[in-house]
Design a protein around this motif. Structure first.
Motif, PDB file in Angstrom:
ATOM      1  N   SER A   1      -5.796  14.511   9.845  1.00 21.96           N
ATOM      2  CA  SER A   1      -5.349  14.912  11.176  1.00 21.96           C
ATOM      3  C   SER A   1      -5.547  16.417  11.306  1.00 21.96           C
ATOM      4  N   TRP A   2      -6.172  16.830  12.409  1.00 23.85           N
ATOM      5  CA  TRP A   2      -6.399  18.247  12.622  1.00 23.85           C
ATOM      6  C   TRP A   2      -6.362  18.554  14.118  1.00 23.85           C
ATOM      7  N   ASP A   3      -5.660  19.580  14.461  1.00 24.43           N
ATOM      8  CA  ASP A   3      -5.614  20.096  15.827  1.00 24.43           C
ATOM      9  C   ASP A   3      -5.513  18.984  16.865  1.00 24.43           C
TER      10      ASP A   3
ATOM     11  N   GLY B   1     -11.067   7.228   6.647  1.00 24.46           N
ATOM     12  CA  GLY B   1     -12.300   6.669   6.118  1.00 24.46           C
ATOM     13  C   GLY B   1     -12.542   7.066   4.678  1.00 24.46           C
ATOM     14  N   ASP B   2     -13.732   6.681   4.174  1.00 24.49           N
ATOM     15  CA  ASP B   2     -14.158   7.025   2.820  1.00 24.49           C
ATOM     16  C   ASP B   2     -15.134   8.196   2.892  1.00 24.49           C
ATOM     17  N   TYR B   3     -14.935   9.163   2.000  1.00 23.64           N
ATOM     18  CA  TYR B   3     -15.721  10.393   2.077  1.00 23.64           C
ATOM     19  C   TYR B   3     -16.289  10.756   0.712  1.00 23.64           C
ATOM     20  N   LEU B   4     -17.470  11.336   0.755  1.00 24.09           N
ATOM     21  CA  LEU B   4     -18.084  11.910  -0.436  1.00 24.09           C
ATOM     22  C   LEU B   4     -17.487  13.287  -0.701  1.00 24.09           C
ATOM     23  N   ILE B   5     -17.334  14.074   0.372  1.00 24.60           N
ATOM     24  CA  ILE B   5     -16.790  15.427   0.271  1.00 24.60           C
ATOM     25  C   ILE B   5     -15.882  15.681   1.461  1.00 24.60           C
ATOM     26  N   CYS B   6     -14.736  16.295   1.186  1.00 30.15           N
ATOM     27  CA  CYS B   6     -13.876  16.844   2.238  1.00 30.15           C
ATOM     28  C   CYS B   6     -13.466  18.237   1.786  1.00 30.15           C
ATOM     29  N   SER B   7     -14.019  19.256   2.421  1.00 33.24           N
ATOM     30  CA  SER B   7     -13.728  20.636   2.023  1.00 33.24           C
ATOM     31  C   SER B   7     -13.097  21.400   3.171  1.00 33.24           C
ATOM     32  N   VAL B   8     -12.092  22.193   2.840  1.00 31.47           N
ATOM     33  CA  VAL B   8     -11.431  23.085   3.785  1.00 31.47           C
ATOM     34  C   VAL B   8     -11.720  24.501   3.297  1.00 31.47           C
TER      35      VAL B   8
ATOM     36  N   LEU C   1     -10.383  28.053   9.841  1.00 30.29           N
ATOM     37  CA  LEU C   1     -10.769  27.289   8.666  1.00 30.29           C
ATOM     38  C   LEU C   1     -11.972  26.440   9.030  1.00 30.29           C
ATOM     39  N   ASP C   2     -12.870  26.247   8.066  1.00 30.84           N
ATOM     40  CA  ASP C   2     -14.035  25.387   8.280  1.00 30.84           C
ATOM     41  C   ASP C   2     -13.813  24.070   7.548  1.00 30.84           C
ATOM     42  N   LEU C   3     -13.845  22.978   8.297  1.00 30.34           N
ATOM     43  CA  LEU C   3     -13.685  21.645   7.725  1.00 30.34           C
ATOM     44  C   LEU C   3     -15.057  20.993   7.590  1.00 30.34           C
ATOM     45  N   VAL C   4     -15.407  20.606   6.371  1.00 31.89           N
ATOM     46  CA  VAL C   4     -16.686  19.959   6.097  1.00 31.89           C
ATOM     47  C   VAL C   4     -16.409  18.547   5.595  1.00 31.89           C
ATOM     48  N   LEU C   5     -16.868  17.561   6.348  1.00 30.61           N
ATOM     49  CA  LEU C   5     -16.685  16.152   5.996  1.00 30.61           C
ATOM     50  C   LEU C   5     -18.053  15.513   5.776  1.00 30.61           C
ATOM     51  N   VAL C   6     -18.254  14.997   4.573  1.00 32.71           N
ATOM     52  CA  VAL C   6     -19.491  14.284   4.247  1.00 32.71           C
ATOM     53  C   VAL C   6     -19.103  12.840   3.959  1.00 32.71           C
ATOM     54  N   ARG C   7     -19.577  11.929   4.793  1.00 32.46           N
ATOM     55  CA  ARG C   7     -19.165  10.537   4.623  1.00 32.46           C
ATOM     56  C   ARG C   7     -19.777   9.928   3.371  1.00 32.46           C
TER      57      ARG C   7
ATOM     58  N   LEU D   1     -16.442  21.227  11.400  1.00 31.62           N
ATOM     59  CA  LEU D   1     -15.507  21.587  12.459  1.00 31.62           C
ATOM     60  C   LEU D   1     -14.779  22.872  12.087  1.00 31.62           C
ATOM     61  N   ARG D   2     -14.470  23.675  13.074  1.00 33.79           N
ATOM     62  CA  ARG D   2     -13.603  24.834  12.861  1.00 33.79           C
ATOM     63  C   ARG D   2     -12.215  24.462  13.366  1.00 33.79           C
ATOM     64  N   VAL D   3     -11.234  24.639  12.498  1.00 35.97           N
ATOM     65  CA  VAL D   3      -9.888  24.162  12.797  1.00 35.97           C
ATOM     66  C   VAL D   3      -8.867  25.241  12.468  1.00 35.97           C
ATOM     67  N   LYS D   4      -7.662  25.074  13.044  1.00 31.89           N
ATOM     68  CA  LYS D   4      -6.542  25.955  12.734  1.00 31.89           C
ATOM     69  C   LYS D   4      -5.636  25.333  11.679  1.00 31.89           C
ATOM     70  N   GLU D   5      -5.437  24.015  11.767  1.00 34.78           N
ATOM     71  CA  GLU D   5      -4.589  23.304  10.813  1.00 34.78           C
ATOM     72  C   GLU D   5      -5.190  21.937  10.530  1.00 34.78           C
ATOM     73  N   ILE D   6      -4.973  21.436   9.320  1.00 38.84           N
ATOM     74  CA  ILE D   6      -5.444  20.098   8.964  1.00 38.84           C
ATOM     75  C   ILE D   6      -4.549  19.525   7.874  1.00 38.84           C
ATOM     76  N   ALA D   7      -4.313  18.222   7.948  1.00 35.23           N
ATOM     77  CA  ALA D   7      -3.534  17.528   6.923  1.00 35.23           C
ATOM     78  C   ALA D   7      -4.377  16.402   6.343  1.00 35.23           C
ATOM     79  N   LEU D   8      -4.311  16.222   5.025  1.00 29.24           N
ATOM     80  CA  LEU D   8      -5.002  15.144   4.327  1.00 29.24           C
ATOM     81  C   LEU D   8      -3.965  14.269   3.645  1.00 29.24           C
ATOM     82  N   GLU D   9      -4.186  12.966   3.710  1.00 30.64           N
ATOM     83  CA  GLU D   9      -3.323  12.020   3.010  1.00 30.64           C
ATOM     84  C   GLU D   9      -4.172  11.030   2.248  1.00 30.64           C
ATOM     85  N   GLY D  10      -3.745  10.691   1.032  1.00 29.65           N
ATOM     86  CA  GLY D  10      -4.445   9.707   0.219  1.00 29.65           C
ATOM     87  C   GLY D  10      -3.676   9.455  -1.058  1.00 29.65           C
ATOM     88  N   SER D  11      -3.810   8.292  -1.587  1.00 22.71           N
ATOM     89  CA  SER D  11      -3.060   7.944  -2.802  1.00 22.71           C
ATOM     90  C   SER D  11      -3.640   8.656  -4.019  1.00 22.71           C
TER      91      SER D  11
END
Length: 289
Positions: free
Chosen positions: A178-180, A186-193, A216-222, A250-260
């Protein structure tokens, strides 16, 4: 007035200590006053930086080590008027690449002595901070394997060997994001903030990131099948990750990640958590560069 050099004695398998001796010789030859303090335990550099920032006789606090040491010193100085310098003497030294600080320690010292100050951003992670890049996914798998190799190799070698092992053993990471005001899962190869641009000793995970832009720069690689990962590696190493068809930037101000059982990279250190929230503290750090 004098500078304080905070040295992590284990950075770079002792390279930080070797580097400090070279710096000491230069500083003494020039008759420049300084103090050298060694860290003794995790987060000690942060404590030291915060303490010395309150001393009116100190003109700058200098990190001598890798990205982890720089992150700790930055955390201690954030929000103060004390300038920070960085002498790259660790394994990866990724943040300095974005900041434009020379990799050579003696050249980095010259930058520090010029006293040119730039205000830069500091990332926020839950109740703490980060300086460079955080995230989860393939890069964390690489760092996990690289960590076990750092006692035997310096420079990029641990990361290169870790990369080869990661290809064989990687599994995708399932995330709720969740961001802004937006959400996805989903499933991701890379999630970088990213605040900085590089990870793993020079991999340009977000070539568009700027350390003073207030974003912040959010990089999502599926996720892709494991057999296809090697097809993307040359482009990743050459800074083309943002051009992949499987990448979103994406350029974001805030982002939250959740996962087991998430394994999260925080400036090269790996932590386990199920939820993590990122934000930004714009231009709270005075950097000598």
């Amino acid at each position: 007035m004098f500078d304080v050099y905070i040295v992590n004695p284990v950075s770079g398998n002792g390279y930080a200590l070797e580097t400090m001796e070279k710096l000491r010789a230069v500083l003494q030859e020039r008759g420049l006053p300084f103090r050298v303090i060694r860290t003794e335990y995790p987060r000690h550099a942060e404590e030291l930086a915060r303490s010395w920032s309150e001393n009116p006789e100190v003109s700058a606090v200098i990190s001598v080590g890798g990205d982890g040491t720089a992150f700790e010193v930055a955390s201690g100085l954030a929000g103060t008027e004390m300038p920070m310098g960085i002498i790259p003497a660790g394994t990866g030294n990724d943040f300095v690449k974005t900041a434009g600080i020379p990799k050579d320690p003696l050249q980095a010292l010259e930058i520090i002595l010029r006293r040119n100050v730039t205000r830069v951003d500091l990332g926020r992670l839950n109740q703490g901070s980060f300086l460079n890049v955080c995230g989860t996914g393939f890069d964390v798998t690489v760092l996990d394997y690289a960590e076990s190799l750092k006692s035997r190799y310096r420079g990029l070698t641990p990361y290169f060997l870790g990369l080869l092992k990661a290809i064989l053993h990687y599994r995708p990471v399932h995330l709720k994001l969740s961001w802004d005001g937006q959400e996805e899962e989903g499933d991701y190869l890379i999630c970088s903030v990213a605040n900085g641009r590089y990870i793993g000793g020079g991999i340009p995970i977000c070539p568009a990131a700027e350390i003073s832009d207030g974003w912040l720069d959010l990089v999502l690689v599926r996720d892709v099948p494991r057999r296809r990962i090697p097809l993307y590696l040359p482009g990743l190493m050459m800074g083309r990750v943002l051009k992949f068809g499987i990448t979103r930037h994406l350029r974001v101000k805030e982002i939250a990640l959740e996962g087991s059982g998430l394994r999260v990279n925080v400036d090269g250190e790996i932590f386990s958590m199920d939820r993590v929230c990122f934000g930004l503290r714009p231009q709270v750090l005075k950097l000598l560069k």
